[in-house]
Write an enzyme that holds these catalytic residues in place. Structure first.
Site, PDB file in Angstrom:
ATOM      1  N   LYS A   1       0.844  -1.195   0.000  1.00  0.00           N
ATOM      2  CA  LYS A   1       0.000   0.000   0.000  1.00  0.00           C
ATOM      3  C   LYS A   1       0.879   1.245   0.000  1.00  0.00           C
ATOM      4  CE  LYS A   1      -2.607   1.251   3.506  1.00  0.00           C
ATOM      5  NZ  LYS A   1      -3.619   1.277   4.585  1.00  0.00           N
TER       6      LYS A   1
ATOM      7  N   TYR B   1       1.292   3.715   6.775  1.00  0.00           N
ATOM      8  CA  TYR B   1       2.647   3.188   6.605  1.00  0.00           C
ATOM      9  C   TYR B   1       3.674   4.325   6.639  1.00  0.00           C
ATOM     10  CZ  TYR B   1       0.600  -1.266   5.019  1.00  0.00           C
ATOM     11  OH  TYR B   1      -0.080  -2.450   4.928  1.00  0.00           O
TER      12      TYR B   1
END
Length: 388
Positions: free
Chosen positions: A134, A169
Site C-alpha cells: 500500500k 505506513y
C-alpha cells in the site's frame, strides 16, 4: 559471569504475535538455528492467547494488552522494559478511513516505544516495522481516496516517491525513524506483498479466505470459480511467505549492520499468474479447475456474505476450531486485489544488494501452508486426507 551472559542474550518482543507474520517470527526466533540466538521471546497481542491452534511452547511469555491504552501498555510492558532488546512490530488495527488508520496505529506504536524506552536500564537496540505494498498504491481500501489513486509503475521500488495521500505506513516509518534517532536505537522497515501464512487472527488473510471459499464450494457442490478479471488471471502478481518475512526481519535486526535504518521490499522472489495459482489451489482443495469465463461474472463478495451458516456447519461437521467466517476472511480486500489493472510486483533488488537472499517458490508453498491450516484445525481436510 552468568548474569553478564544473561544480559547479553537477545530478548524479542513480537507485537502482533497471533497473526501470520507474528507466528512465523516466533517460530523462527525459537528455532535451534536462529541467528544471534538463543532468544528469549515475548509475544504480545490485544486478545488472550488462542487455546486451540496457537503453539504456546514457542514463547517464553504471552502478554495481553491494549496498545491503544497507555495505562494498559504501561501495566503489562513496564515489567520487561529493561529486558527487551528487539521489537518486531507486526501489529495492525484497521479503521474506516485512512486518517483513522494513521491515528490509531501511530498511537499504538508511540505507546509501546514510550514504555519500553522509559526505563533507565532500557536495552532496546532495534525495531522492525512491517508495512506493505500500500506504500506504493496509496489507501486502496478507503473509498474517500481510492478513486483518485494512481499507483507507481511496477515493479515497486523502495526509493519511489511517496504518493500525496494519507497512509499509515508513511506515518509509522516517519515516527520510528525520528524516535529511534532520539533514543539511540536502529530500525528497519519491511514492505510485504500479499502475506501467505497460517493464523486465524490476521486482518488480511488471502489464503485462508480462498480456503474457506473452496471449502464452501466443495460442501455445496458448486464450482470453484475465479472471481477476478481477465487481466489479473493472465498477468503477474507476487506474494510474501511469512517465513521469508520472518527471515528478513531477523536478518535486518540481528545479522546485517548495513541493513540498519533501511526499508526493504520483502516478497518470495518469484512471480505467478492467478491462472497458474488457481490450478494449484484446485489440486490442493480437490475441486475442478475451470478456465476463466468472462461471460460468467458473479459477485462472490455478496454471495459469501450469505454463507456464514454454511461455514458454521463445516466447522461443526469437521470438529474445527470455533471460528466465524467474517472473522477469518477478507473477501472484500482480496476482491480488490483480483480487480487490479496493473501487475502487483515488487523489486527485490535492494534486498539482494544488501545481502538478503531469502526465497520461496510461491506455488510450491501453497500446499505446505494449507496442510498447516488443516493441522491447526482451522480448515477442514479433503477426502484424500480423511476426517480428523
Amino acid at each position: 559471569m552468568e548474569q553478564q551472559q544473561e544480559m547479553q542474550k537477545p530478548v524479542a518482543l513480537i507485537v502482533g504475535v497471533t497473526g501470520m507474520a507474528g507466528l512465523s517470527l516466533a517460530e523462527a526466533l525459537k528455532g535451534l538455528t536462529a541467528p544471534a540466538g538463543p532468544w528469549t521471546v515475548y509475544g504480545a497481542a490485544r486478545r488472550p492467547k488462542p487455546t486451540t491452534w496457537f503453539p504456546s511452547s514457542i514463547l517464553d511469555r504471552y502478554i495481553t494488552f491494549d496498545a491503544v491504552n497507555l495505562n494498559d501498555t504501561k501495566l503489562h510492558l513496564s515489567p520487561i522494559s529493561n529486558q527487551v532488546t528487539h521489537i518486531f512490530w507486526v501489529a495492525i488495527q484497521v479503521r474506516d478511513t485512512e486518517e483513522a488508520n494513521v491515528a490509531v496505529n501511530s498511537l499504538m506504536l508511540s505507546n509501546v516505544l514510550n514504555v519500553l524506552t522509559s526505563s533507565p536500564g532500557s536495552r532496546l537496540r532495534h525495531i522492525t516495522i512491517q508495512t506493505g505494498t500500500k506504500h506504493y498504491m496509496g489507501p486502496i481500501f478507503d473509498s474517500a481516496h481510492s478513486g483518485q489513486l494512481v499507483p507507481h509503475d511496477p515493479p515497486f521500488m523502495e526509493d519511489s516517491p511517496r504518493l500525496p495521500f494519507p497512509n499509515f505506513y508513511y506515518a509509522l516509518e516517519d515516527f520510528v525513524a525520528s524516535y529511534a534517532a532520539s533514543k539511540g536505537f536502529t530500525w528497519s522497515v519491511h514492505r510485504s506483498s500479499i502475506i501467505i501464512g497460517a493464523s486465524a487472527r490476521s486482518v488480511y488473510n488471502a489464503l485462508l479466505t480462498l480456503a474457506v471459499y473452496a471449502s464452501i464450494c466443495r460442501h455445496e457442490g458448486k464450482p470453484f470459480r475465479y472471481p477476478g478479471t481477465r487481466y489479473t488471471w493472465d498477468h503477474f502478481c507476487d506474494m510474501s511467505d511469512a517465513r521469508v518475512l520472518a527471515e528478513q526481519q531477523i536478518w535486518a535486526a540481528a545479522v546485517s549492520e548495513t541493513a540498519k535504518n533501511q526499508a526493504f521490499n520483502c516478497t518470495n522472489g518469484d512471480v505467478f499468474t492467478w491462472k497458474s495459482l488457481w490450478k494449484v489451489l484446485c489440486e490442493i482443495f480437490e475441486v475442478e479447475f475451470l478456465p476463466f469465463n468472462e461471460t460468467e461474472t458473479f459477485d462472490w463478495v455478496a454471495e459469501m456474505k450469505e454463507k456464514g451458516s454454511v461455514w458454521d456447519a463445516i466447522v461443526e461437521e469437521n470438529g474445527l476450531c470455533k471460528t466465524k467466517m467474517e472473522e477469518i476472511t477478507c473477501f472484500s480486500a482480496l476482491n480488490m486485489v483480483l480487480q487490479f489493472k496493473f501487475q502487483h510486483v515488487c523489486s527485490m533488488n535492494k534486498s539482494r544488494e544488501f545481502g538478503f537472499f531469502g526465497y520461496v517458490d510461491t506455488l510450491k508453498s501453497m500446499g505446505m501452508w494449507v496442510e498447516k491450516l488443516r493441522y491447526m484445525k482451522i480448515i477442514p481436510p479433503t477426502t484424500a486426507t480423511g476426517r480428523r
